[in-house]
Scaffold this motif. Structure first.
Motif, PDB file in Angstrom:
ATOM      1  N   ILE A  32       0.786  -1.290  -0.015  1.00  0.00           N
ATOM      2  CA  ILE A  32      -0.137   0.124  -0.167  1.00  0.00           C
ATOM      3  C   ILE A  32       0.852   1.338  -0.076  1.00  0.00           C
ATOM      4  CG2 ILE A  32      -1.792   1.210   1.155  1.00  0.00           C
ATOM      5  CD1 ILE A  32      -2.409  -1.867   0.498  1.00  0.00           C
ATOM      6  N   TYR A  33       0.707   2.089  -0.794  1.00  0.00           N
ATOM      7  CA  TYR A  33       1.329   3.389  -0.918  1.00  0.00           C
ATOM      8  C   TYR A  33       0.501   4.516  -0.199  1.00  0.00           C
ATOM      9  CZ  TYR A  33       4.338   1.813  -4.596  1.00  0.00           C
ATOM     10  OH  TYR A  33       5.333   0.953  -5.652  1.00  0.00           O
ATOM     11  N   VAL A  34       0.991   5.132   0.793  1.00  0.00           N
ATOM     12  CA  VAL A  34       0.302   6.175   1.506  1.00  0.00           C
ATOM     13  C   VAL A  34       1.122   7.699   0.788  1.00  0.00           C
ATOM     14  CG1 VAL A  34      -0.137   7.392   3.672  1.00  0.00           C
ATOM     15  CG2 VAL A  34       0.102   4.894   3.365  1.00  0.00           C
ATOM     16  N   SER A  43       2.917   9.693   7.807  1.00  0.00           N
ATOM     17  CA  SER A  43       3.660   8.880   8.892  1.00  0.00           C
ATOM     18  C   SER A  43       3.140   8.589  10.397  1.00  0.00           C
ATOM     19  CB  SER A  43       5.242   9.303   9.401  1.00  0.00           C
ATOM     20  OG  SER A  43       6.172   9.635   8.332  1.00  0.00           O
ATOM     21  N   THR A  44       2.464   9.639  10.688  1.00  0.00           N
ATOM     22  CA  THR A  44       1.314   9.523  11.671  1.00  0.00           C
ATOM     23  C   THR A  44       0.576   8.373  11.626  1.00  0.00           C
ATOM     24  OG1 THR A  44       1.561  11.667  12.268  1.00  0.00           O
ATOM     25  CG2 THR A  44      -0.487  10.392  12.956  1.00  0.00           C
ATOM     26  N   GLN A  45      -0.195   8.373  10.408  1.00  0.00           N
ATOM     27  CA  GLN A  45      -1.059   7.373   9.932  1.00  0.00           C
ATOM     28  C   GLN A  45      -0.654   5.943   9.839  1.00  0.00           C
ATOM     29  OE1 GLN A  45      -4.228   7.672  10.485  1.00  0.00           O
ATOM     30  NE2 GLN A  45      -4.081   9.816  11.092  1.00  0.00           N
ATOM     31  N   LEU A  58       7.210   1.226   6.148  1.00  0.00           N
ATOM     32  CA  LEU A  58       8.331   1.741   5.760  1.00  0.00           C
ATOM     33  C   LEU A  58       8.175   2.902   5.170  1.00  0.00           C
ATOM     34  CD1 LEU A  58       9.693  -1.397   3.429  1.00  0.00           C
ATOM     35  CD2 LEU A  58      10.375  -0.950   5.721  1.00  0.00           C
ATOM     36  N   SER A  59       9.136   3.938   5.718  1.00  0.00           N
ATOM     37  CA  SER A  59       9.115   5.140   5.148  1.00  0.00           C
ATOM     38  C   SER A  59      10.215   5.657   4.575  1.00  0.00           C
ATOM     39  CB  SER A  59       8.956   6.106   6.473  1.00  0.00           C
ATOM     40  OG  SER A  59       9.431   7.587   6.319  1.00  0.00           O
ATOM     41  N   ALA A  60       9.875   6.031   3.285  1.00  0.00           N
ATOM     42  CA  ALA A  60      11.230   6.620   2.424  1.00  0.00           C
ATOM     43  C   ALA A  60      11.819   7.551   3.088  1.00  0.00           C
ATOM     44  CB  ALA A  60      10.446   6.944   0.925  1.00  0.00           C
ATOM     45  N   GLY A  61      11.185   8.502   3.437  1.00  0.00           N
ATOM     46  CA  GLY A  61      11.939   9.419   4.204  1.00  0.00           C
ATOM     47  C   GLY A  61      12.980   8.994   5.438  1.00  0.00           C
ATOM     48  N   ASP A  62      12.267   8.035   6.063  1.00  0.00           N
ATOM     49  CA  ASP A  62      13.137   7.627   7.190  1.00  0.00           C
ATOM     50  C   ASP A  62      14.368   6.829   6.818  1.00  0.00           C
ATOM     51  OD1 ASP A  62      11.605   8.775   9.037  1.00  0.00           O
ATOM     52  OD2 ASP A  62      10.531   6.985   9.735  1.00  0.00           O
ATOM     53  N   LEU A  63      14.217   5.820   5.927  1.00  0.00           N
ATOM     54  CA  LEU A  63      15.314   5.342   4.771  1.00  0.00           C
ATOM     55  C   LEU A  63      16.416   6.133   4.548  1.00  0.00           C
ATOM     56  CD1 LEU A  63      13.332   2.516   3.226  1.00  0.00           C
ATOM     57  CD2 LEU A  63      14.808   2.041   4.992  1.00  0.00           C
ATOM     58  N   LEU A  64      16.101   7.257   3.881  1.00  0.00           N
ATOM     59  CA  LEU A  64      16.908   8.246   3.348  1.00  0.00           C
ATOM     60  C   LEU A  64      17.700   8.941   4.520  1.00  0.00           C
ATOM     61  CD1 LEU A  64      14.741  10.016   0.734  1.00  0.00           C
ATOM     62  CD2 LEU A  64      16.666   8.530   0.387  1.00  0.00           C
ATOM     63  N   GLU A  65      16.902   9.163   5.611  1.00  0.00           N
ATOM     64  CA  GLU A  65      17.557   9.857   6.825  1.00  0.00           C
ATOM     65  C   GLU A  65      18.572   8.881   7.288  1.00  0.00           C
ATOM     66  OE1 GLU A  65      17.500  12.791   8.321  1.00  0.00           O
ATOM     67  OE2 GLU A  65      15.760  13.521   7.191  1.00  0.00           O
ATOM     68  N   ALA A  66      18.317   7.269   7.495  1.00  0.00           N
ATOM     69  CA  ALA A  66      19.196   6.363   8.152  1.00  0.00           C
ATOM     70  C   ALA A  66      20.368   6.609   7.107  1.00  0.00           C
ATOM     71  CB  ALA A  66      18.595   5.178   7.932  1.00  0.00           C
ATOM     72  N   GLU A  67      20.282   6.724   5.836  1.00  0.00           N
ATOM     73  CA  GLU A  67      21.291   6.804   4.835  1.00  0.00           C
ATOM     74  C   GLU A  67      22.276   7.777   5.328  1.00  0.00           C
ATOM     75  OE1 GLU A  67      24.071   4.818   2.274  1.00  0.00           O
ATOM     76  OE2 GLU A  67      22.119   3.990   3.214  1.00  0.00           O
ATOM     77  N   VAL A  68      22.026   8.867   5.696  1.00  0.00           N
ATOM     78  CA  VAL A  68      22.460  10.207   5.720  1.00  0.00           C
ATOM     79  C   VAL A  68      23.336  10.003   7.009  1.00  0.00           C
ATOM     80  CG1 VAL A  68      22.169  12.741   6.612  1.00  0.00           C
ATOM     81  CG2 VAL A  68      20.642  11.826   4.569  1.00  0.00           C
ATOM     82  N   GLY A 113       5.602   8.242   1.718  1.00  0.00           N
ATOM     83  CA  GLY A 113       6.516   9.081   0.875  1.00  0.00           C
ATOM     84  C   GLY A 113       7.069   8.842  -0.315  1.00  0.00           C
ATOM     85  N   PHE A 114       6.329   7.777  -1.022  1.00  0.00           N
ATOM     86  CA  PHE A 114       6.949   7.085  -2.220  1.00  0.00           C
ATOM     87  C   PHE A 114       5.397   6.551  -3.052  1.00  0.00           C
ATOM     88  CE2 PHE A 114       8.253   3.562  -4.761  1.00  0.00           C
ATOM     89  CZ  PHE A 114       9.387   4.020  -5.360  1.00  0.00           C
ATOM     90  N   PRO A 115       5.680   6.241  -4.183  1.00  0.00           N
ATOM     91  CA  PRO A 115       6.367   7.234  -5.060  1.00  0.00           C
ATOM     92  C   PRO A 115       6.211   8.785  -5.231  1.00  0.00           C
ATOM     93  CG  PRO A 115       5.063   6.188  -6.511  1.00  0.00           C
ATOM     94  CD  PRO A 115       4.510   5.956  -4.903  1.00  0.00           C
ATOM     95  N   ARG A 116       7.057   9.571  -5.340  1.00  0.00           N
ATOM     96  CA  ARG A 116       7.078  10.847  -5.309  1.00  0.00           C
ATOM     97  C   ARG A 116       6.907  11.604  -6.621  1.00  0.00           C
ATOM     98  NH1 ARG A 116       9.959  13.755  -0.052  1.00  0.00           N
ATOM     99  NH2 ARG A 116       9.185  12.369   1.445  1.00  0.00           N
ATOM    100  N   ASN A 117       7.317  10.947  -7.589  1.00  0.00           N
ATOM    101  CA  ASN A 117       7.126  11.649  -8.970  1.00  0.00           C
ATOM    102  C   ASN A 117       7.152  10.193 -10.057  1.00  0.00           C
ATOM    103  OD1 ASN A 117       9.690  10.169  -9.268  1.00  0.00           O
ATOM    104  ND2 ASN A 117      10.687  12.350  -9.142  1.00  0.00           N
TER     105      ASN A 117
END
Length: 222
Positions: A32-34, A43-45, A58-68, A113-117
């Motif tokens: 399911i994409y949210v 993220s709240t929901q 799975l949050s695309a944003g959180d995965l990106l933050e973890a990589e940072v 947070g995915f897909p964004r485009n």
């Protein structure tokens, strides 16, 4: 990142550049994409949906933050993109998601947070070979999203007024066409996200109960 940590998705998030992430993609995934603009409550929901219906969040944003946080070259590139309000390259986002899914013991995923485009969408379909069962669209006005982003004060590098404007511009120009794409395929479930978080979740429950019935599961709390 609570739900991600339960499934191990936040651990060892560094991308393995030479790994063919299209190999060994298990069958039987429920995805399911949210989707929704920045500050719409994705993220709240998802944090409510995951434990209630037994999904891995799975949050695309959180995965990106973890990589940072790893300090890798990929992480530095992601950080630069966020500061400038640009989207991270699709192949990198998809690889992070694919690796997180492979590490999880769950086969049911709610991804925010995915897909964004359109590039994200095409990369997911070509690399992961997965299409969502449906897209949960959290509909929220620009004014309300802006108000929430300015008030949440999480210390994020992308939570200042100039970058917020850039993020909203990216959302309207890049993410809405993806939502329209899935809407034309009858896959969008639109939710009024301007209500309280609990009211929004009550509306979301009905959508997920329909999915459970479609899959032949008991329509109730797991």
């Amino acid at each position: 990142m609570e739900t991600m940590e339960k499934d191990g998705a936040a651990q060892e998030a560094t991308v393995t550049p030479n790994k063919d992430v299209s190999e060994g993609n298990p069958k039987g995934y429920t995805v399911i994409y949210v989707s929704g603009g920045p500050g719409s409550g994705k993220s709240t929901q998802c944090a409510k949906i995951a434990p209630y219906f037994g999904f891995c969040h799975l949050s695309a944003g959180d995965l990106l933050e973890a990589e940072v946080e790893t300090g890798s070259e990929y992480g530095k590139m992601i950080e630069d993109c966020k500061k400038e309000g640009r989207l991270v390259p699709s192949d990198l986002v998809v690889k992070l998601l694919q690796q997180a899914m492979q590490r999880s013991q769950n086969k049911k995923f709610v991804i925010d947070g995915f897909p964004r485009n359109e590039e994200n969408r095409a990369a997911a379909e070509s690399i992961m070979k997965i299409e969502p069962d449906f897209v949960l669209f959290l509909d929220c006005s620009e004014e309300e999203m802006k108000r929430r982003l300015l008030n949440r004060n999480q210390g994020r590098v992308d939570d200042n007024i100039n970058t917020i404007q850039k993020r909203l511009k990216v959302y309207f120009e890049c993410t809405l066409p993806v939502i329209n794409y899935y809407s034309a395929k009858g896959k969008v479930r639109k939710i009024d996200a301007e209500r309280s978080p609990q009211e929004v979740f009550e509306a979301i429950k009905d959508v997920f109960f329909e999915l459970k019935e479609k899959h032949g599961e008991t329509a109730g709390h797991p």
